[in-house]
Design an enzyme around this catalytic site. Structure first.
Site, PDB file in Angstrom:
ATOM      1  N   ASP A 114      -3.801   5.904   6.166  1.00  0.00           N
ATOM      2  CA  ASP A 114      -4.077   7.136   6.832  1.00  0.00           C
ATOM      3  C   ASP A 114      -5.132   6.792   7.902  1.00  0.00           C
ATOM      4  O   ASP A 114      -4.528   6.429   9.195  1.00  0.00           O
ATOM      5  CB  ASP A 114      -4.745   8.102   5.822  1.00  0.00           C
ATOM      6  CG  ASP A 114      -4.919   9.560   6.303  1.00  0.00           C
ATOM      7  OD1 ASP A 114      -4.771   9.858   7.191  1.00  0.00           O
ATOM      8  OD2 ASP A 114      -5.389  10.220   5.244  1.00  0.00           O
ATOM      9  N   ARG A 122       1.310  11.995  -9.389  1.00  0.00           N
ATOM     10  CA  ARG A 122       1.715  10.556  -9.138  1.00  0.00           C
ATOM     11  C   ARG A 122       3.151  10.049  -9.945  1.00  0.00           C
ATOM     12  O   ARG A 122       3.898   9.404  -9.285  1.00  0.00           O
ATOM     13  CB  ARG A 122       0.664   9.573  -9.901  1.00  0.00           C
ATOM     14  CG  ARG A 122      -0.468   9.601  -9.102  1.00  0.00           C
ATOM     15  CD  ARG A 122      -1.513   8.336  -9.491  1.00  0.00           C
ATOM     16  NE  ARG A 122      -2.808   8.387  -9.418  1.00  0.00           N
ATOM     17  CZ  ARG A 122      -3.522   8.081  -8.169  1.00  0.00           C
ATOM     18  NH1 ARG A 122      -2.751   7.729  -7.287  1.00  0.00           N
ATOM     19  NH2 ARG A 122      -4.666   8.296  -8.142  1.00  0.00           N
ATOM     20  N   GLU A 155       0.858  -1.005  -0.013  1.00  0.00           N
ATOM     21  CA  GLU A 155       0.040   0.019   0.302  1.00  0.00           C
ATOM     22  C   GLU A 155       0.899   1.347  -0.017  1.00  0.00           C
ATOM     23  O   GLU A 155       1.994   1.262   0.508  1.00  0.00           O
ATOM     24  CB  GLU A 155      -0.981  -0.046   1.345  1.00  0.00           C
ATOM     25  CG  GLU A 155      -1.743   1.162   1.492  1.00  0.00           C
ATOM     26  CD  GLU A 155      -2.778   1.560   0.301  1.00  0.00           C
ATOM     27  OE1 GLU A 155      -2.477   1.497  -0.617  1.00  0.00           O
ATOM     28  OE2 GLU A 155      -3.986   1.501   0.808  1.00  0.00           O
ATOM     29  N   ASP A 156       0.365   2.376  -0.770  1.00  0.00           N
ATOM     30  CA  ASP A 156       1.082   3.742  -0.621  1.00  0.00           C
ATOM     31  C   ASP A 156       1.249   4.258   0.515  1.00  0.00           C
ATOM     32  O   ASP A 156       2.096   4.673   1.310  1.00  0.00           O
ATOM     33  CB  ASP A 156       0.986   4.312  -1.806  1.00  0.00           C
ATOM     34  CG  ASP A 156      -0.616   4.787  -2.045  1.00  0.00           C
ATOM     35  OD1 ASP A 156      -1.555   4.001  -1.233  1.00  0.00           O
ATOM     36  OD2 ASP A 156      -0.955   5.786  -2.454  1.00  0.00           O
ATOM     37  N   PHE A 207      -0.087  16.983   3.573  1.00  0.00           N
ATOM     38  CA  PHE A 207      -0.608  16.260   2.153  1.00  0.00           C
ATOM     39  C   PHE A 207       0.812  16.117   1.190  1.00  0.00           C
ATOM     40  O   PHE A 207       1.494  16.970   0.827  1.00  0.00           O
ATOM     41  CB  PHE A 207      -1.557  17.151   1.497  1.00  0.00           C
ATOM     42  CG  PHE A 207      -2.514  16.424   0.799  1.00  0.00           C
ATOM     43  CD1 PHE A 207      -3.553  15.751   1.621  1.00  0.00           C
ATOM     44  CD2 PHE A 207      -2.492  15.986  -0.697  1.00  0.00           C
ATOM     45  CE1 PHE A 207      -4.513  14.948   0.960  1.00  0.00           C
ATOM     46  CE2 PHE A 207      -3.225  15.146  -1.032  1.00  0.00           C
ATOM     47  CZ  PHE A 207      -4.242  14.688  -0.218  1.00  0.00           C
TER      48      PHE A 207
HETATM   49  C1  PRP Z   1      -5.302   6.492  -0.796  1.00  0.00           C
HETATM   50  C2  PRP Z   1      -4.236   5.396  -0.712  1.00  0.00           C
HETATM   51  C3  PRP Z   1      -4.839   4.421   0.467  1.00  0.00           C
HETATM   52  C4  PRP Z   1      -5.896   4.965   1.139  1.00  0.00           C
HETATM   53  C5  PRP Z   1      -5.568   5.425   2.583  1.00  0.00           C
HETATM   54  O1  PRP Z   1      -6.191   5.884  -1.717  1.00  0.00           O
HETATM   55  O2  PRP Z   1      -3.865   4.988  -1.561  1.00  0.00           O
HETATM   56  O3  PRP Z   1      -5.427   3.246  -0.318  1.00  0.00           O
HETATM   57  O4  PRP Z   1      -6.358   6.594   0.518  1.00  0.00           O
HETATM   58  O5  PRP Z   1      -6.567   5.959   3.341  1.00  0.00           O
HETATM   59  P1  PRP Z   1      -6.970   5.519   4.573  1.00  0.00           P
HETATM   60  O6  PRP Z   1      -6.175   4.832   5.500  1.00  0.00           O
HETATM   61  O7  PRP Z   1      -7.693   6.751   5.064  1.00  0.00           O
HETATM   62  O8  PRP Z   1      -8.156   4.650   4.219  1.00  0.00           O
HETATM   63  P2  PRP Z   1      -6.974   6.718  -2.884  1.00  0.00           P
HETATM   64  O9  PRP Z   1      -8.781   6.619  -2.446  1.00  0.00           O
HETATM   65  O10 PRP Z   1      -6.550   8.255  -2.818  1.00  0.00           O
HETATM   66  O11 PRP Z   1      -6.786   6.136  -4.142  1.00  0.00           O
HETATM   67  P3  PRP Z   1      -5.605   5.975  -4.967  1.00  0.00           P
HETATM   68  O12 PRP Z   1      -4.516   4.842  -4.442  1.00  0.00           O
HETATM   69  O13 PRP Z   1      -6.225   5.550  -6.306  1.00  0.00           O
HETATM   70  O14 PRP Z   1      -4.902   7.364  -5.071  1.00  0.00           O
END
Ligand code: PRP
Length: 176
Positions: free
Chosen positions: A102, A164, A98-99, A151
């Site tokens: 949060d 990205r 996972e990136d 951010f």
């Molecule tokens: C972002 C990120 C995680 C998630 C984390 O995804 O890549 O998957 O939010 O947030 P959380 O811990 O509050 O659930 P995003 O919905 O922005 O999609 P993306 O990966 O396509 O950018």
């Protein structure tokens, strides 16, 4: 995003170094196992590509895509799996890549979804852990960098689909 100030938080060199270290950690943890790496699209596409190249063990690779519904930057907590894996994971050692973690809601959701398919083990490797932002308890097993708040864009992470492609991770701020 163009009007915001971008400052480098993790340079491409620092990222490269940390990913190599993570690759070693992960390789040790999964020696002689049947590892399936699951990258979470879109944010983790770059990290997944680099991490698997830093492994000294074989693995299979798949991806999921999750949609979390947000109001601005705040998550509503409603999450859906919009692209599923194609490799069966029953009895396999699974590492979710996972990136960013949060609130923890996305990973909690995915963990429950994947556990229901009876993998031998399930762990999470997060590139960035924003620990102070949790809404639900969640601990990643491998973590690249830990940050409090702010951010960030780059290395797969976006602001409204921008940024990205950047090779460094940058913090965005309002001042020019
Ligand atoms: C972002 C990120 C995680 C998630 C984390 O995804 O890549 O998957 O939010 O947030 P959380 O811990 O509050 O659930 P995003 O919905 O922005 O999609 P993306 O990966 O396509 O950018």
């Amino acid at each position: 995003m163009e009007t915001m100030k971008k400052s480098v938080l993790y340079s491409r060199e620092a990222i490269r170094q940390r990913v190599l270290e993570l690759g070693e950690e992960v390789s040790k943890a999964y020696e002689n196992r049947e590892l399936v790496v699951i990258g979470v699209l879109k944010g983790a596409f770059m990290f997944t590509a680099d991490l698997v190249r830093a492994l000294s063990i074989p693995c299979r690779i798949d991806f999921v895509r999750l949609a979390s519904y947000r109001a601005g930057t705040e998550t509503s907590g409603r999450i859906e799996l919009t692209k599923d894996i194609e490799i069966p994971i029953a009895g396999k050692d699974v590492l979710v890549v996972e990136d960013i973690v949060d609130t923890g809601l996305t990973m909690k959701f995915l963990e429950e979804n994947l556990k229901a398919r009876n993998p031998r083990s399930l762990k999470v490797c997060a590139f960035i852990d924003k620990r102070l932002r949790r809404k639900v308890p969640f601990e990643a097993d491998f973590v690249g960098f830990t940050m409090d708040d702010g951010f960030v864009v780059g290395y797969g992470l976006d602001f409204d689909e921008q940024g990205r492609f950047l090779p460094d991770v940058c913090v965005l701020s309002q001042e020019k």
